[in-house]
Scaffold this motif. Structure first.
Motif, short mmCIF file in Angstrom:
data_model
loop_
_atom_site.label_atom_id
_atom_site.label_comp_id
_atom_site.label_asym_id
_atom_site.label_seq_id
_atom_site.Cartn_x
_atom_site.Cartn_y
_atom_site.Cartn_z
N ALA A 107 0.80 -1.22 0.00
CA ALA A 107 0.00 0.00 0.00
C ALA A 107 0.84 1.27 0.00
O ALA A 107 0.43 2.29 -0.59
CB ALA A 107 -0.95 0.01 1.20
N LEU A 108 1.99 1.24 0.65
CA LEU A 108 2.79 2.46 0.75
C LEU A 108 3.72 2.60 -0.45
O LEU A 108 4.54 1.72 -0.70
CB LEU A 108 3.63 2.44 2.04
N PRO A 109 3.61 3.70 -1.19
CA PRO A 109 4.52 3.91 -2.32
C PRO A 109 5.94 4.14 -1.82
O PRO A 109 6.14 4.75 -0.78
CB PRO A 109 3.95 5.18 -2.98
N LYS A 110 6.92 3.63 -2.55
CA LYS A 110 8.31 3.81 -2.16
C LYS A 110 8.76 5.23 -2.50
O LYS A 110 8.21 5.87 -3.38
CB LYS A 110 9.20 2.79 -2.88
N ALA A 129 -5.66 5.65 8.16
CA ALA A 129 -5.20 7.04 8.21
C ALA A 129 -3.67 7.10 8.14
O ALA A 129 -3.10 7.98 7.48
CB ALA A 129 -5.71 7.71 9.47
N LEU A 130 -3.01 6.16 8.80
CA LEU A 130 -1.55 6.10 8.76
C LEU A 130 -1.06 5.82 7.35
O LEU A 130 -0.13 6.47 6.85
CB LEU A 130 -1.03 5.02 9.71
N GLY A 136 7.93 13.41 -1.19
CA GLY A 136 9.34 13.23 -0.84
C GLY A 136 9.74 13.86 0.47
O GLY A 136 10.91 14.19 0.68
N PHE A 137 8.78 14.04 1.40
CA PHE A 137 9.10 14.66 2.68
C PHE A 137 9.36 13.62 3.76
O PHE A 137 8.54 12.74 4.01
CB PHE A 137 7.95 15.57 3.14
N LYS A 138 10.54 13.75 4.40
CA LYS A 138 10.86 12.95 5.57
C LYS A 138 11.83 13.75 6.42
O LYS A 138 12.93 14.10 5.97
CB LYS A 138 11.50 11.62 5.18
N ASP A 177 13.63 6.11 9.37
CA ASP A 177 12.81 5.15 8.63
C ASP A 177 11.35 5.34 9.03
O ASP A 177 10.98 5.07 10.17
CB ASP A 177 13.27 3.72 8.93
N ASP A 178 10.51 5.79 8.10
CA ASP A 178 9.11 6.01 8.45
C ASP A 178 8.35 4.70 8.66
O ASP A 178 7.31 4.68 9.30
CB ASP A 178 8.39 6.89 7.42
N ILE A 179 8.89 3.61 8.14
CA ILE A 179 8.26 2.31 8.41
C ILE A 179 8.43 1.93 9.88
O ILE A 179 7.53 1.34 10.49
CB ILE A 179 8.86 1.21 7.50
N ASP A 180 9.57 2.29 10.46
CA ASP A 180 9.75 2.07 11.90
C ASP A 180 8.72 2.85 12.68
O ASP A 180 8.15 2.36 13.67
CB ASP A 180 11.15 2.50 12.33
N VAL A 181 8.45 4.08 12.24
CA VAL A 181 7.43 4.90 12.90
C VAL A 181 6.08 4.21 12.80
O VAL A 181 5.33 4.12 13.77
CB VAL A 181 7.36 6.30 12.25
N PHE A 182 5.78 3.71 11.60
CA PHE A 182 4.50 3.03 11.38
C PHE A 182 4.35 1.85 12.34
O PHE A 182 3.31 1.71 13.00
CB PHE A 182 4.42 2.54 9.93
N TRP A 183 5.38 1.01 12.42
CA TRP A 183 5.26 -0.19 13.26
C TRP A 183 5.36 0.12 14.74
O TRP A 183 4.84 -0.62 15.57
CB TRP A 183 6.28 -1.24 12.83
#
Length: 220
Positions: free
Chosen positions: A93-96, A185-186, A197-199, A205-211
């Motif tokens: 679901a999350l675009p790279k 929502a996440l 392209g914002f981080k 790592d935004d995936i770490d934030v997600f998990w």
């Protein structure tokens, strides 16, 4: 295996070509003439199958959204843990993040006629389609309705995974409906951040934030 007729082949070619043209020209500048040239067919063939540009945009949007469902459904297995199922959803679901230099990418394919493994939307094109379609959906009620239908299915699917995890006592007891909505929502929020392209520098790592959020919601 039964022989595939010409209509589904031609329809898939037109849809893929429409998505390619949207990536190149944008959804407003895209025309039936451009799509015909990309699909190597006549404008009349496109009109025969899709009637109008607006209808072609709608069907292309549905194909774009359905691409994710097909990819996710093909990877989820009954013997997976709820966490593994959510991981499949997240990875698809999350675009790279993609190269902002707009380097050439391979052709996209949202048709499963040749098998799910060959279905692919390169990261930059995925981002461009995301922005084009969601911007259009702000003023196009047909696109809004198509998106709502997909979100209802997503919500139901994620709710089922959470319910499964709760019943198996893998997840802590929680409000399944609110949790499913929060996960959606996440996904949507991080998708938009990735598209532009914002981080922040502080986030490795935004995936770490997600998990981390997932764990705070579910870990017993």
């Amino acid at each position: 295996m039964p022989k595939v007729g010409m209509e589904p082949i031609r329809r898939s070619q037109i849809i893929n070509s429409t998505l390619e043209c949207i990536c190149i020209e944008g959804i407003e500048k895209m025309s039936l003439d451009m799509v015909a040239k990309e699909a190597k067919c006549s404008k009349g063939v496109i009109s025969y199958y899709y009637k109008s540009k607006d209808n072609l945009i709608l069907e292309s949007f549905r194909a774009f959204l359905n691409y994710y469902k097909i990819k996710i459904d093909s990877e989820i297995r009954k013997n997976m843990t709820p966490y593994e199922m959510l991981r499949v959803v997240q990875e698809n679901a999350l675009p790279k993040y993609y190269n902002m230099n707009n380097e050439p990418e391979p052709k996209l394919n949202v048709s499963e006629l040749d098998g799910v493994k060959l279905m692919n939307i390169p990261p930059a094109k995925k981002a461009k389609l995301f922005v084009n379609f969601f911007s259009r959906a702000m003023i196009d009620t047909n696109l809004q309705e198509a998106l709502q239908e997909v979100y209802k299915e997503d919500y139901s699917g994620i709710s089922s995974i959470i319910s499964h995890g709760t019943k198996a006592e893998i997840f802590k007891e929680t409000d399944i409906n609110k949790s499913a909505y929060a996960i959606m929502a996440l996904y949507i929020g991080i998708s938009m951040l990735r598209v532009v392209g914002f981080k922040p520098e502080q986030i490795n790592d935004d995936i770490d934030v997600f998990w981390n959020v997932m764990n705070s919601m579910f870990v017993k």
